[in-house]
Design a protein around this motif. Structure first.
Motif, PDB file in Angstrom:
ATOM      1  N   ILE A  72       0.909  -0.968   0.049  1.00  0.00           N
ATOM      2  CA  ILE A  72       0.156   0.013   0.018  1.00  0.00           C
ATOM      3  C   ILE A  72       0.747   1.236  -0.020  1.00  0.00           C
ATOM      4  O   ILE A  72       0.567   2.304  -0.583  1.00  0.00           O
ATOM      5  N   ALA A  73       1.998   1.370   0.931  1.00  0.00           N
ATOM      6  CA  ALA A  73       2.708   2.386   1.030  1.00  0.00           C
ATOM      7  C   ALA A  73       3.635   2.851  -0.380  1.00  0.00           C
ATOM      8  O   ALA A  73       3.652   3.814  -0.808  1.00  0.00           O
ATOM      9  N   ALA A  74       4.220   1.610  -0.839  1.00  0.00           N
ATOM     10  CA  ALA A  74       4.905   1.610  -2.108  1.00  0.00           C
ATOM     11  C   ALA A  74       3.914   2.150  -3.260  1.00  0.00           C
ATOM     12  O   ALA A  74       4.388   3.123  -4.108  1.00  0.00           O
ATOM     13  N   ALA A  75       2.756   1.687  -3.417  1.00  0.00           N
ATOM     14  CA  ALA A  75       1.858   2.138  -4.588  1.00  0.00           C
ATOM     15  C   ALA A  75       1.517   3.612  -4.309  1.00  0.00           C
ATOM     16  O   ALA A  75       1.285   4.269  -5.283  1.00  0.00           O
ATOM     17  N   SER A  76       1.496   4.122  -3.207  1.00  0.00           N
ATOM     18  CA  SER A  76       0.927   5.280  -2.770  1.00  0.00           C
ATOM     19  C   SER A  76       2.071   6.320  -3.129  1.00  0.00           C
ATOM     20  O   SER A  76       1.987   7.642  -3.216  1.00  0.00           O
ATOM     21  N   SER A  77       3.301   5.789  -3.145  1.00  0.00           N
ATOM     22  CA  SER A  77       4.520   6.693  -3.392  1.00  0.00           C
ATOM     23  C   SER A  77       4.671   6.826  -4.664  1.00  0.00           C
ATOM     24  O   SER A  77       5.274   7.822  -5.236  1.00  0.00           O
ATOM     25  N   VAL A  78       4.616   5.608  -5.531  1.00  0.00           N
ATOM     26  CA  VAL A  78       5.094   5.535  -6.791  1.00  0.00           C
ATOM     27  C   VAL A  78       4.030   5.866  -7.886  1.00  0.00           C
ATOM     28  O   VAL A  78       4.223   6.611  -8.882  1.00  0.00           O
ATOM     29  N   TRP A  79       2.814   5.500  -7.527  1.00  0.00           N
ATOM     30  CA  TRP A  79       1.750   5.681  -8.456  1.00  0.00           C
ATOM     31  C   TRP A  79       0.697   6.895  -7.932  1.00  0.00           C
ATOM     32  O   TRP A  79       0.173   7.619  -8.783  1.00  0.00           O
ATOM     33  N   GLY A  80       0.639   6.927  -6.625  1.00  0.00           N
ATOM     34  CA  GLY A  80      -0.458   7.670  -5.993  1.00  0.00           C
ATOM     35  C   GLY A  80      -1.882   7.052  -6.164  1.00  0.00           C
ATOM     36  O   GLY A  80      -3.048   7.606  -5.657  1.00  0.00           O
ATOM     37  N   PHE A  81      -2.172   6.048  -6.814  1.00  0.00           N
ATOM     38  CA  PHE A  81      -3.153   5.128  -7.056  1.00  0.00           C
ATOM     39  C   PHE A  81      -3.007   3.797  -6.961  1.00  0.00           C
ATOM     40  O   PHE A  81      -1.808   3.205  -7.029  1.00  0.00           O
ATOM     41  N   PHE A  82      -3.954   2.952  -6.392  1.00  0.00           N
ATOM     42  CA  PHE A  82      -4.000   1.619  -6.458  1.00  0.00           C
ATOM     43  C   PHE A  82      -5.365   1.096  -6.296  1.00  0.00           C
ATOM     44  O   PHE A  82      -6.240   1.711  -6.077  1.00  0.00           O
ATOM     45  N   GLN A  83      -5.541  -0.265  -6.685  1.00  0.00           N
ATOM     46  CA  GLN A  83      -6.678  -1.045  -6.562  1.00  0.00           C
ATOM     47  C   GLN A  83      -6.720  -1.883  -5.317  1.00  0.00           C
ATOM     48  O   GLN A  83      -5.625  -2.484  -4.941  1.00  0.00           O
ATOM     49  N   VAL A  84      -7.870  -1.969  -4.903  1.00  0.00           N
ATOM     50  CA  VAL A  84      -7.982  -3.070  -3.571  1.00  0.00           C
ATOM     51  C   VAL A  84      -9.157  -4.118  -3.954  1.00  0.00           C
ATOM     52  O   VAL A  84     -10.172  -3.666  -4.356  1.00  0.00           O
ATOM     53  N   VAL A  85      -8.909  -5.316  -3.475  1.00  0.00           N
ATOM     54  CA  VAL A  85      -9.879  -6.349  -3.623  1.00  0.00           C
ATOM     55  C   VAL A  85      -9.765  -6.832  -2.266  1.00  0.00           C
ATOM     56  O   VAL A  85      -9.039  -6.923  -1.477  1.00  0.00           O
ATOM     57  N   ASN A  86     -10.918  -7.724  -2.015  1.00  0.00           N
ATOM     58  CA  ASN A  86     -11.249  -8.581  -0.578  1.00  0.00           C
ATOM     59  C   ASN A  86     -11.241  -7.036   0.211  1.00  0.00           C
ATOM     60  O   ASN A  86     -10.700  -7.249   1.540  1.00  0.00           O
ATOM     61  N   HIS A  87     -11.747  -6.110  -0.009  1.00  0.00           N
ATOM     62  CA  HIS A  87     -11.989  -4.787   0.733  1.00  0.00           C
ATOM     63  C   HIS A  87     -13.054  -4.811   1.732  1.00  0.00           C
ATOM     64  O   HIS A  87     -12.985  -3.792   2.463  1.00  0.00           O
ATOM     65  N   GLY A  88     -14.114  -5.917   1.624  1.00  0.00           N
ATOM     66  CA  GLY A  88     -15.005  -6.073   2.902  1.00  0.00           C
ATOM     67  C   GLY A  88     -16.262  -5.273   2.443  1.00  0.00           C
ATOM     68  O   GLY A  88     -17.165  -5.260   3.223  1.00  0.00           O
ATOM     69  N   ILE A  89     -16.490  -4.700   1.178  1.00  0.00           N
ATOM     70  CA  ILE A  89     -17.665  -3.854   0.710  1.00  0.00           C
ATOM     71  C   ILE A  89     -18.444  -5.044  -0.457  1.00  0.00           C
ATOM     72  O   ILE A  89     -17.642  -5.163  -1.161  1.00  0.00           O
ATOM     73  N   SER A  90     -19.588  -5.496   0.168  1.00  0.00           N
ATOM     74  CA  SER A  90     -20.268  -6.545  -0.816  1.00  0.00           C
ATOM     75  C   SER A  90     -20.542  -5.903  -2.082  1.00  0.00           C
ATOM     76  O   SER A  90     -20.949  -5.086  -2.248  1.00  0.00           O
ATOM     77  N   LYS A  91     -20.408  -7.077  -3.076  1.00  0.00           N
ATOM     78  CA  LYS A  91     -20.834  -6.717  -4.420  1.00  0.00           C
ATOM     79  C   LYS A  91     -22.238  -6.414  -4.511  1.00  0.00           C
ATOM     80  O   LYS A  91     -22.735  -5.560  -5.271  1.00  0.00           O
ATOM     81  N   GLU A  92     -23.111  -7.206  -3.512  1.00  0.00           N
ATOM     82  CA  GLU A  92     -24.438  -6.793  -3.737  1.00  0.00           C
ATOM     83  C   GLU A  92     -24.732  -5.463  -3.465  1.00  0.00           C
ATOM     84  O   GLU A  92     -25.634  -4.745  -3.950  1.00  0.00           O
ATOM     85  N   LEU A  93     -24.239  -4.698  -2.343  1.00  0.00           N
ATOM     86  CA  LEU A  93     -24.464  -3.546  -1.877  1.00  0.00           C
ATOM     87  C   LEU A  93     -23.852  -2.738  -3.055  1.00  0.00           C
ATOM     88  O   LEU A  93     -24.484  -1.680  -3.427  1.00  0.00           O
ATOM     89  N   LEU A  94     -22.860  -2.751  -3.777  1.00  0.00           N
ATOM     90  CA  LEU A  94     -22.254  -1.741  -4.716  1.00  0.00           C
ATOM     91  C   LEU A  94     -23.256  -2.113  -6.149  1.00  0.00           C
ATOM     92  O   LEU A  94     -23.580  -1.028  -6.806  1.00  0.00           O
ATOM     93  N   LYS A  95     -23.915  -3.303  -6.231  1.00  0.00           N
ATOM     94  CA  LYS A  95     -24.865  -3.234  -7.428  1.00  0.00           C
ATOM     95  C   LYS A  95     -26.122  -2.819  -7.081  1.00  0.00           C
ATOM     96  O   LYS A  95     -26.711  -2.051  -7.964  1.00  0.00           O
TER      97      LYS A  95
END
Length: 346
Positions: A72-95
Motif C-alpha cells: 500500500i505504501a509503495a503504490a501510494s508513493s510511486v503511483w498515488g493510485f492503487f486498486q484493492v480487492v477483498n475490501h469488505g464491501i459486498s458486491k450486492e451493495l455496490l450493485k
C-alpha cells in the motif's frame, strides 16, 4: 467565437435526462467536430494499477500484514493510485447502489436540476469555463455525509431507497478509508489520531458521477485534469473506462476492473506525509457511445483542522482545510485551473 451547434448535433442528445451541454456551452465546441467524432492524435498507453489484496491485512500473519502495508505504501508513493480487492464491501451493495444511481440520473434534467429533495446537490458542466480544456462533460450529485444521515428532503418516498443505499455505501467506504489512512500513517511511524479526531461524518463527502456519451470532440473531458483536495478517495467505477492519470510525465489510461475499488492519495495526504505519498493529476475522458458511472468517497477533515506534515522539517507551511479550499476556489475562478499544494510550499 465558434458557430452554434448544428441541429444534427443537437439531435444526437434527445434523452430528457441529459444536461443541455451544447445549448449552454456552444461557444466551447468547434463547429467542425459537432457532427462526427474522429480519433484524437497520439496513442495513450493502457496500464493496470497495482492490485492489493486486503485479506492479508485483516486475516494474515505478521509477515503477510507487513507485506500488505508495504504494498500500500509503495503504490501510494510511486503511483498515488492503487486498486484493492477483498475490501469488505459486498458486491450486492455496490450493485444496489449502481441501480439507485442509474435511476437517479435517468430522471429528467429539469427534475434533477430543480429538486430541493436532494439538498440541491446536483452539479453539471462548468459554469466558469471559458475554453474546452476547462470544461467537464459530466453531471454529479455531491452529498455531504451529514445530509445522508440526517435524511432531510431525501426521506421523501421517491428518494428513500436511494438515501438508504448511499448511506450504506458511505459507511462501508468510510470504514475502509480509515483503515487505509491508518496503514499509511503506520508506515511513516506516525499516529493516525489526526484522522480519528478530524475526519468525521459531517466533513466527508459522497459523489455520484455520470458521464454521458459524447459522440464528437474526442478531446472533451468527462472530468478535467485535477488532483483531489482530500486525504483519500475511494472510487467504485464501472466497466466503461476513461480514467487516465499522469505517470512519468505522460498520461496513461487505466484499464477498468469493476471487481476492485480504486484508491488514490489526495493533496492533504501528500502534505501530511511531507511528499512521501503522491497526489497525482488525473482526468476522465468521454466515451463516444456509452455512458459511464462512478461513485467516489472523499475522506476530508473539518474546515478548521490544521494540516501539517507529520514529520519535520516540513516542505509545507501549516494551513487549515478551509484555507486550502478557499485558495483552490480563488485560483479556479481567476485562472480556470486548480493550482493546489504549490501555493503552500515554504
Amino acid at each position: 467565437m465558434s458557430s452554434p451547434p448544428t441541429s444534427s448535433a443537437m439531435a444526437a442528445f434527445p434523452a430528457p435526462y441529459d444536461p443541455p451541454f451544447l445549448q449552454h456551452y456552444s461557444s466551447l465546441f468547434p463547429a467542425a467536430a459537432e457532427t462526427e467524432r474522429h480519433e484524437a492524435g497520439g496513442v495513450i498507453e493502457e496500464c493496470e494499477l497495482p492490485v492489493i489484496d486486503l485479506k492479508d491485512l485483516q486475516l494474515g500473519g505478521e509477515e503477510e500484514r507487513m507485506g500488505c502495508v508495504a504494498e500500500i505504501a509503495a503504490a501510494s508513493s510511486v503511483w498515488g493510485f492503487f486498486q484493492v480487492v477483498n475490501h469488505g464491501i459486498s458486491k450486492e451493495l455496490l450493485k444496489e447502489a449502481r441501480r439507485e444511481q442509474r435511476r437517479l440520473f435517468h430522471m429528467s434534467f429539469e427534475k434533477k436540476n430543480g429538486s430541493k429533495d436532494l439538498n440541491e446537490s446536483y452539479r453539471w458542466g462548468n459554469p466558469t469555463a471559458t475554453s474546452l480544456d476547462q470544461f467537464s462533460w459530466s453531471e454529479a450529485f455531491h452529498f455531504p455525509l451529514s445530509k445522508l444521515s440526517e435524511g432531510g428532503g431525501c426521506d421523501e418516498d421517491e428518494f428513500r431507497s436511494l438515501r438508504e443505499s448511499m448511506q450504506k455505501v458511505a459507511d462501508s467506504m468510510s470504514q475502509l478509508a480509515r483503515i487505509l489512512a491508518g496503514v499509511l500513517a503506520y508506515n511513516l511511524g506516525c499516529s493516525d489520531d489526526f484522522f480519528t479526531e478530524n475526519c468525521r461524518e459531517n466533513t466527508c463527502f459522497l459523489r455520484l458521477n455520470r458521464y454521458p456519451s459524447c459522440p464528437f470532440s474526442p478531446e472533451t473531458f468527462g472530468l478535467m485534469p485535477h488532483t483531489d483536495s482530500d486525504f483519500l478517495t475511494i472510487l467504485h467505477q464501472d466497466h466503461v473506462g476513461g480514467l487516465q492519470l499522469m505517470k512519468d510525465s505522460k498520461w496513461v489510461s487505466i484499464k477498468p476492473n469493476p471487481e476492485a475499488l480504486i484508491v488514490n492519495i489526495g493533496d492533504l495526504f501528500q502534505a501530511w506525509s511531507n511528499d512521501v505519498y503522491k497526489s497525482v493529476e488525473h482526468k476522465v475522458m468521454t466515451n463516444s457511445t456509452v455512458e459511464r458511472y462512478s461513485i467516489a468517497y472523499f475522506l476530508c477533515p473539518s474546515y478548521d483542522s490544521i494540516v501539517s506534515s507529520c514529520k519535520e522539517p516540513s516542505r509545507y507551511r501549516k494551513f487549515t482545510f478551509k484555507e486550502f479550499r478557499r485558495q483552490v476556489q480563488e485560483d479556479v475562478k481567476t485562472t480556470g485551473y486548480k493550482v493546489g499544494l504549490s501555493r503552500f510550499l515554504l
